[in-house]
Design a protein around this motif. Structure first.
Motif, PDB file in Angstrom:
ATOM      1  N   GLU A  11       0.911  -1.296  -0.015  1.00 28.47           N
ATOM      2  CA  GLU A  11       0.436   0.121  -0.297  1.00 28.47           C
ATOM      3  C   GLU A  11       1.011   0.922  -0.021  1.00 28.47           C
ATOM      4  O   GLU A  11       0.154   1.992  -0.915  1.00 28.47           O
ATOM      5  N   ALA A  47       1.474   3.953  -3.486  1.00 31.51           N
ATOM      6  CA  ALA A  47       1.195   5.085  -2.619  1.00 31.51           C
ATOM      7  C   ALA A  47       2.766   6.910  -3.083  1.00 31.51           C
ATOM      8  O   ALA A  47       2.436   7.687  -2.290  1.00 31.51           O
ATOM      9  N   SER A  55       5.643   4.449  -7.707  1.00 30.42           N
ATOM     10  CA  SER A  55       4.501   3.621  -8.009  1.00 30.42           C
ATOM     11  C   SER A  55       4.501   4.549  -9.560  1.00 30.42           C
ATOM     12  O   SER A  55       3.252   4.191 -10.227  1.00 30.42           O
ATOM     13  N   THR A  72       0.363  -0.120 -10.213  1.00 32.62           N
ATOM     14  CA  THR A  72      -1.548   0.094  -9.816  1.00 32.62           C
ATOM     15  C   THR A  72      -2.122  -1.593 -10.049  1.00 32.62           C
ATOM     16  O   THR A  72      -3.095  -1.228  -8.907  1.00 32.62           O
TER      17      THR A  72
END
Length: 243
Positions: A118, A122, A127, A133
């Motif tokens: 997680e 972010a 990312s 994603t």
């Protein structure tokens, strides 16, 4: 922007990252530690990259330059300037900031998937990786050491079944990745021409045929690796230009 790059062996050079630095109009200063080159004054540089190498992070007697290198990494990261460590450079970040690395029970070799956590999804740098994603990210692995205790203020950013610490962020602007995003066309083949590297690959993978498949898979992975390295450099550069 000026990028300081620390190199530990002839074969594991900046590769794709050298192209990304040049394409951005930035300047790279490469220190060849294995040739006895000393560390420069850190003040003029905006970002630091630390490459991989066949030595283990604790082999300070055989490679005494590891001692001042770790001190420089710690000073750099504590100053808040952006850092990116690749494979050994990832492990050096862990150890320099108070964590610990150790031998893996089973080395990780091959083109394999990893999943972002997680925090990774972010993260302003990780990312950016293609597939970050919406699915696993494919990366090239060649390591027999892993992080087993992380420094304080560290966020794990990626993992897989073979190695639970594939990428980290220490503080706000120091990143380490256990995989090799820097590979370019023919680089893995060049590594495998070294008898020691080939012997290691055969030992870890179990046969010469498996080592040859690894080299072929790595070559096929180059287009993805180039996208990965471009994304990582773009994120590192943005962090540096933020000041």
């Amino acid at each position: 922007m000026r990028v300081l790059i620390l190199q530990h062996t002839k074969g594991e050079h900046p590769a794709a990252f050298a192209d990304h630095v040049a394409a951005a109009g930035d300047a790279a200063h490469v220190v060849h530690l294995y040739l006895g080159e000393g560390l420069p004054d850190l003040a003029p540089f905006h970002a630091m990259m630390v490459m991989g190498g066949p030595m283990d992070v604790w082999e300070e007697d055989a490679h005494p330059w590891l001692v001042p290198e770790k001190r420089a990494i710690a000073a750099w990261v504590r100053s808040g300037r952006p850092y990116l460590g690749i494979c050994l450079g990832h492990q050096l970040l862990v150890e320099a900031m108070g964590g610990q690395c150790a031998k893996m029970a089973v080395p990780e070799v091959g083109v394999m998937p990893m999943d972002l956590t997680e925090d990774g999804r972010a993260d302003p740098v990780l990312s950016r990786l293609p597939g970050a994603t919406d699915g696993p990210v494919r990366v090239m692995q060649w390591h027999g050491v892993e992080a087993v205790r992380l420094p304080a203020d560290t966020a794990p950013l990626a993992r897989n079944a073979n190695c639970p610490v594939q990428a980290i962020r220490v503080g706000r602007r120091a990143w380490g990745v256990q995989f090799h995003p820097e590979i370019t066309e023919d680089l893995c083949a060049y590594w495998m021409k070294d008898p020691g590297n080939r012997a290691t690959a055969i030992d870890w993978l179990g046969s010469a045929e498996a080592a040859d498949r690894f080299a072929a898979d790595s070559e096929a992975h180059v287009p993805t690796a180039l996208r990965n390295s471009a994304a990582l450099y773009a994120g590192l550069r943005e962090a540096a230009l933020e000041g």
